[in-house]
Design an enzyme around this catalytic site. Sequence first.
Site, mmCIF file in Angstrom:
data_model
loop_
_atom_site.group_PDB
_atom_site.id
_atom_site.type_symbol
_atom_site.label_atom_id
_atom_site.label_comp_id
_atom_site.label_asym_id
_atom_site.label_seq_id
_atom_site.Cartn_x
_atom_site.Cartn_y
_atom_site.Cartn_z
ATOM 1 N N LEU A 9 -32.361 56.250 0.036
ATOM 2 C CA LEU A 9 -32.838 55.986 -1.336
ATOM 3 C C LEU A 9 -31.955 54.981 -2.074
ATOM 4 C CD1 LEU A 9 -33.860 59.598 -2.479
ATOM 5 C CD2 LEU A 9 -35.241 57.858 -1.319
ATOM 6 N N LYS A 10 -30.806 54.637 -1.473
ATOM 7 C CA LYS A 10 -29.866 53.678 -2.100
ATOM 8 C C LYS A 10 -29.646 54.055 -3.568
ATOM 9 C CE LYS A 10 -30.913 50.221 1.358
ATOM 10 N NZ LYS A 10 -30.851 48.839 1.764
ATOM 11 N N HIS A 92 -22.622 51.817 6.071
ATOM 12 C CA HIS A 92 -23.840 51.061 5.751
ATOM 13 C C HIS A 92 -23.456 49.651 5.319
ATOM 14 C CE1 HIS A 92 -27.493 49.714 3.743
ATOM 15 N NE2 HIS A 92 -28.112 50.596 4.499
ATOM 16 N N GLU A 140 -28.737 47.168 11.875
ATOM 17 C CA GLU A 140 -29.514 46.556 10.799
ATOM 18 C C GLU A 140 -28.972 45.158 10.495
ATOM 19 O OE1 GLU A 140 -31.018 50.010 7.951
ATOM 20 O OE2 GLU A 140 -29.042 49.322 7.387
ATOM 21 N N GLY A 180 -36.216 45.923 6.869
ATOM 22 C CA GLY A 180 -37.573 45.400 6.736
ATOM 23 C C GLY A 180 -38.671 46.274 7.316
ATOM 24 N N ALA A 201 -35.744 51.851 3.776
ATOM 25 C CA ALA A 201 -35.566 52.111 2.349
ATOM 26 C C ALA A 201 -36.708 51.519 1.515
ATOM 27 C CB ALA A 201 -34.219 51.575 1.881
ATOM 28 N N SER A 202 -36.579 50.245 1.168
ATOM 29 C CA SER A 202 -37.427 49.680 0.103
ATOM 30 C C SER A 202 -38.921 49.793 0.361
ATOM 31 C CB SER A 202 -37.048 48.209 -0.136
ATOM 32 O OG SER A 202 -37.100 47.467 1.068
HETATM 33 O O1 G3P Z 1 -30.551 51.784 4.982
HETATM 34 C C1 G3P Z 1 -31.761 51.158 5.176
HETATM 35 C C2 G3P Z 1 -31.715 49.742 4.916
HETATM 36 O O2 G3P Z 1 -30.560 49.098 4.701
HETATM 37 C C3 G3P Z 1 -32.902 48.941 5.224
HETATM 38 O O3 G3P Z 1 -33.403 48.636 3.971
HETATM 39 O O4 G3P Z 1 -35.114 48.071 2.374
HETATM 40 O O5 G3P Z 1 -34.931 46.783 4.488
HETATM 41 O O6 G3P Z 1 -35.783 49.114 4.543
HETATM 42 P P1 G3P Z 1 -34.894 48.101 3.850
#
Ligand code: G3P
EC number: 5.3.1.1
Length: 221
Positions: A9-10, A92, A140, A180, A201-202
């Site tokens: 959820l950041k 992270h 990531e 992503g 996340a996003s």
């Molecule tokens: O921790 C998950 C992340 O860093 C990836 O973020 O928004 O690209 O899914 P997102």
Amino acid sequence: MKPLIVLNLKTYLEGTGEGAVRIARACKEVGGASGIEIAIAPQFCDIYRVASQVDVPVYSQHLDGVGAGSFTGHAFAKCIKDAGAVGTLINHSECRLKLADIEASVTAAKGEGLRTIICTNNIATTAAAAALGPDYVAVEPPELIGSGIPVSKADPEVVTGSVAAVERIDTAVKVLCGAGISKGEDLKAAIELGSVGVLLASGIVKAKDPKAALEDLVSLI
Ligand code: G3P
């Protein structure tokens, strides 16, 4: 093996306070209906709120490798566990640590029986992280985080290369990938590349309807 999905959820407003509880309920419902484990990583101050209200695996977004005592402003493993978390992210991309600190965090988390996910940014750091014996590494590429461009399509080699590197070091360590990821096809591709799940996340937290976004995410598994 059923995949693992970890939703970070950041500090997104949509995932803060009661928002974290709402999204956790969506994780539980979609996870329950699909049989896929969907864990959630809220902010520290929301761990107890989420874990005490929703029966869903909760991860901390970070954990410091400190013990009990004279350590002000740290995230202490026992406190994280007692708040209701079952695991933690470590290193992270948005909360990077030095190698020695990563090791200390893994040791502290394991001491409390918390599952450990070390985040990495490329194949070399994935290999280094695997040598520390976490439960998972989550690779990531930073440039794809929050981009909406899935790592499983934009950089499949970093996933397959990470899987191969980890296999050479410790076959007990499992690989997640992230950045992503938001759609069912992204998760499917991630699994086909050899990872056991995703960290994301996003694409979910900022979706108009996070539950519908989660349903799409698991729809092809
Ligand atoms: O921790 C998950 C992340 O860093 C990836 O973020 O928004 O690209 O899914 P997102």
